[in-house]
Design an enzyme around this catalytic site. Structure first.
Site, PDB file in Angstrom:
ATOM      1  N   ASP A 158     -29.549  69.509  -3.005  1.00  0.00           N
ATOM      2  CA  ASP A 158     -28.913  70.477  -3.884  1.00  0.00           C
ATOM      3  C   ASP A 158     -27.578  70.568  -3.246  1.00  0.00           C
ATOM      4  O   ASP A 158     -27.114  70.219  -2.122  1.00  0.00           O
ATOM      5  CB  ASP A 158     -29.520  72.062  -3.644  1.00  0.00           C
ATOM      6  CG  ASP A 158     -29.127  72.922  -4.697  1.00  0.00           C
ATOM      7  OD1 ASP A 158     -27.859  73.146  -4.903  1.00  0.00           O
ATOM      8  OD2 ASP A 158     -30.105  73.496  -5.337  1.00  0.00           O
ATOM      9  N   GLY A 211     -27.115  77.195  -6.064  1.00  0.00           N
ATOM     10  CA  GLY A 211     -28.407  77.785  -5.459  1.00  0.00           C
ATOM     11  C   GLY A 211     -27.843  78.378  -4.182  1.00  0.00           C
ATOM     12  O   GLY A 211     -26.578  78.359  -3.825  1.00  0.00           O
ATOM     13  N   ASP A 271     -24.214  66.165  -4.011  1.00  0.00           N
ATOM     14  CA  ASP A 271     -23.808  66.457  -5.558  1.00  0.00           C
ATOM     15  C   ASP A 271     -24.301  64.985  -5.911  1.00  0.00           C
ATOM     16  O   ASP A 271     -23.598  64.062  -5.976  1.00  0.00           O
ATOM     17  CB  ASP A 271     -22.395  66.512  -5.622  1.00  0.00           C
ATOM     18  CG  ASP A 271     -21.697  66.679  -7.073  1.00  0.00           C
ATOM     19  OD1 ASP A 271     -22.655  66.605  -8.061  1.00  0.00           O
ATOM     20  OD2 ASP A 271     -20.572  66.750  -7.238  1.00  0.00           O
ATOM     21  N   ALA A 278     -29.001  71.389 -12.617  1.00  0.00           N
ATOM     22  CA  ALA A 278     -28.294  71.316 -13.970  1.00  0.00           C
ATOM     23  C   ALA A 278     -27.336  72.431 -14.140  1.00  0.00           C
ATOM     24  O   ALA A 278     -27.701  73.500 -13.287  1.00  0.00           O
ATOM     25  CB  ALA A 278     -29.322  71.376 -15.146  1.00  0.00           C
ATOM     26  N   TYR A 328     -25.846  72.922 -24.127  1.00  0.00           N
ATOM     27  CA  TYR A 328     -26.779  72.952 -23.333  1.00  0.00           C
ATOM     28  C   TYR A 328     -28.216  72.335 -23.801  1.00  0.00           C
ATOM     29  O   TYR A 328     -28.804  71.338 -23.267  1.00  0.00           O
ATOM     30  CB  TYR A 328     -27.005  74.655 -22.836  1.00  0.00           C
ATOM     31  CG  TYR A 328     -28.214  74.413 -21.832  1.00  0.00           C
ATOM     32  CD1 TYR A 328     -28.327  74.034 -20.773  1.00  0.00           C
ATOM     33  CD2 TYR A 328     -29.636  75.264 -22.381  1.00  0.00           C
ATOM     34  CE1 TYR A 328     -29.419  74.411 -19.655  1.00  0.00           C
ATOM     35  CE2 TYR A 328     -30.444  75.447 -21.667  1.00  0.00           C
ATOM     36  CZ  TYR A 328     -30.525  74.913 -20.140  1.00  0.00           C
ATOM     37  OH  TYR A 328     -31.647  75.159 -19.771  1.00  0.00           O
ATOM     38  N   PHE A 363     -28.091  93.161 -27.680  1.00  0.00           N
ATOM     39  CA  PHE A 363     -27.464  92.633 -28.834  1.00  0.00           C
ATOM     40  C   PHE A 363     -28.357  92.386 -30.140  1.00  0.00           C
ATOM     41  O   PHE A 363     -29.151  91.774 -30.340  1.00  0.00           O
ATOM     42  CB  PHE A 363     -27.123  91.208 -28.574  1.00  0.00           C
ATOM     43  CG  PHE A 363     -26.095  91.101 -27.013  1.00  0.00           C
ATOM     44  CD1 PHE A 363     -24.903  91.490 -27.319  1.00  0.00           C
ATOM     45  CD2 PHE A 363     -26.627  90.506 -25.822  1.00  0.00           C
ATOM     46  CE1 PHE A 363     -23.988  91.475 -26.133  1.00  0.00           C
ATOM     47  CE2 PHE A 363     -25.809  90.590 -24.838  1.00  0.00           C
ATOM     48  CZ  PHE A 363     -24.539  91.079 -24.929  1.00  0.00           C
ATOM     49  N   GLY A 378     -25.843  82.871 -32.615  1.00  0.00           N
ATOM     50  CA  GLY A 378     -26.664  81.647 -32.166  1.00  0.00           C
ATOM     51  C   GLY A 378     -27.907  82.155 -31.635  1.00  0.00           C
ATOM     52  O   GLY A 378     -28.764  81.450 -31.004  1.00  0.00           O
TER      53      GLY A 378
END
Ligand SMILES: NC(=O)c1ccc[n+]([C@@H]2O[C@H](COP(=O)([O-])OP(=O)(O)OC[C@H]3O[C@@H](n4cnc5c(N)ncnc54)[C@H](O)[C@@H]3O)[C@@H](O)[C@H]2O)c1
Length: 327
Positions: free
Chosen positions: A34, A39, A52, A76, A139, A206, A282
């Site tokens: 990680d 994290g 990385d 991710a 994404y 929302f 969306g």
């Protein structure tokens, strides 16, 4: 699981750390990789490398001396809104690490964290694996692209894969070791717990005029221990020579935003303060998995099908960890 050697990328994150612990408790030799960009170092106390995955040379250098039976790739960037504002950053962050991993782990089976966001707007009340993949944000598009990359790799004989498409990951480990701590937090259950505990102002719902029983959006919440067990099963399948594939991981049960707020309020003994806001661009009205294929092919099904039980694990974590992993 036995003494298989597993590399877990993103294993200091929310789902990765719960899965790393789950596998290690079942006898796997787990190494977590990680970069700690998101994290938490204290989320994992086993074998660890800070690296990385975008740094190809560092990865090659480190991996040269290692051998793994399998890789589980969680690492991710995961903020849908941010991906719309910074698409190139997301394509780089979510696709390039997989290319680097595949280059250094030739032939090694890989389990990939995919998402229901690869489907885009639902055309059916529940989403099965054969629902068209038309992601509506960068994404989801990066995740769909990685699924394609892994299929191409597998067809070329360069390594089996399992793409696990999670719906809404939720809850905390009942042991109290792992829970949700994102910064910024965008997920409903942690936001609701923090609001009920007076640690943040009211949250915004929302849209209350959706075509759902109570007017709020409906989602499928899947507990992180159920996700962990699915990773164990999927990894075992491809290590044992079973066919590669993609599976949807959810409970198959839709729960509305208002039902979540009620359950959190009930659990913490204090109502969740909220205001009603407009619909968010969306947002699909309803996102619920059809988990039949995972049951038929993996023999997996969710055990946390009662939303109060799932939420109580999250509530305990937030009560005991006011600052998340920094507590
Ligand atoms: N949380 C959800 O509801 C959900 C739903 C569907 C899919 N997913 C996917 O599951 C995975 C894990 O999600 P999460 O909620 O645990 O996210 P998270 O942000 O908590 O964990 C991701 C981890 O990856 C690490 N990381 C990111 N880029 C890295 C890099 N270049 N090199 C090394 N490490 C890197 C981060 O430091 C972090 O620890 C992600 O791939 C996400 O897209 C999550």
């Amino acid at each position: 699981m036995g003494a298989v050697k597993v590399l877990v990328t993103g294993g200091c994150g929310y789902i990765g750390s719960a899965t790393a612990r789950w596998l290690s408790q079942r006898g796997a030799a787990v190494t977590v990789l990680d970069d700690l960009s998101e994290g938490h170092r204290s989320a994992w106390d086993g074998e660890f490398v800070e690296l990385d995955l975008l740094d190809r040379d560092a990865l090659h250098q480190w991996a040269e001396r290692k051998e793994f039976d399998g890789v589980i790739h969680f690492a991710a960037r995961c903020y849908v809104g941010e991906s719309v504002q910074q698409p190139i950053r997301y394509w780089r962050a979510n696709v390039v690490p997989v290319i680097h991993l595949c280059e250094v782990m030739q032939g090694v089976p890989l389990v990939f964290s995919s998402t229901c966001a690869t489907f885009g707007d639902p055309l059916t009340p529940t989403l099965a694996e054969d629902h068209p993949q038309n992601p509506v944000n960068p994404y989801g598009a990066t995740k769909a692209a990685v699924e394609r990359l892994l299929r191409d790799r597998e067809e070329a004989g360069e390594g089996a894969f399992a793409a696990l498409r999670y719906f809404n990951a939720a809850g905390a480990c009942p042991s109290g070791e792992h829970g949700e701590h994102h910064d910024p937090e965008t997920h409903l259950i942690p936001l609701a717990c923090q609001a009920a505990l007076g640690r943040r102002d009211e949250l915004t719902v929302f849209g209350t005029d959706w075509d759902t029983p109570d007017g709020t959006c409906v989602r499928d919440y899947i507990h992180i221990d159920d996700l962990a067990s699915a990773h164990e099963i999927a990894l075992r399948r491809i290590l044992d020579g079973g066919s590669s594939g993609a599976w949807n991981l959810g409970t198959g049960i839709g729960v509305s935003v208002k039902e979540i707020l009620d359950a959190v309020g009930e659990c913490l003994g204090s109502p969740v303060p909220f205001v009603e806001g407009p619909r968010r661009l969306g947002d699909p009205e309803c996102l619920v998995a059809d988990p039949s294929l995972a049951k038929a092919e993996l023999g997996w099904k969710a055990s946390y099908t009662d939303i109060e039980r799932l939420i109580s694990t999250a509530a305990v974590w937030h009560q005991n960890h006011p600052e998340g992993y920094s507590s």
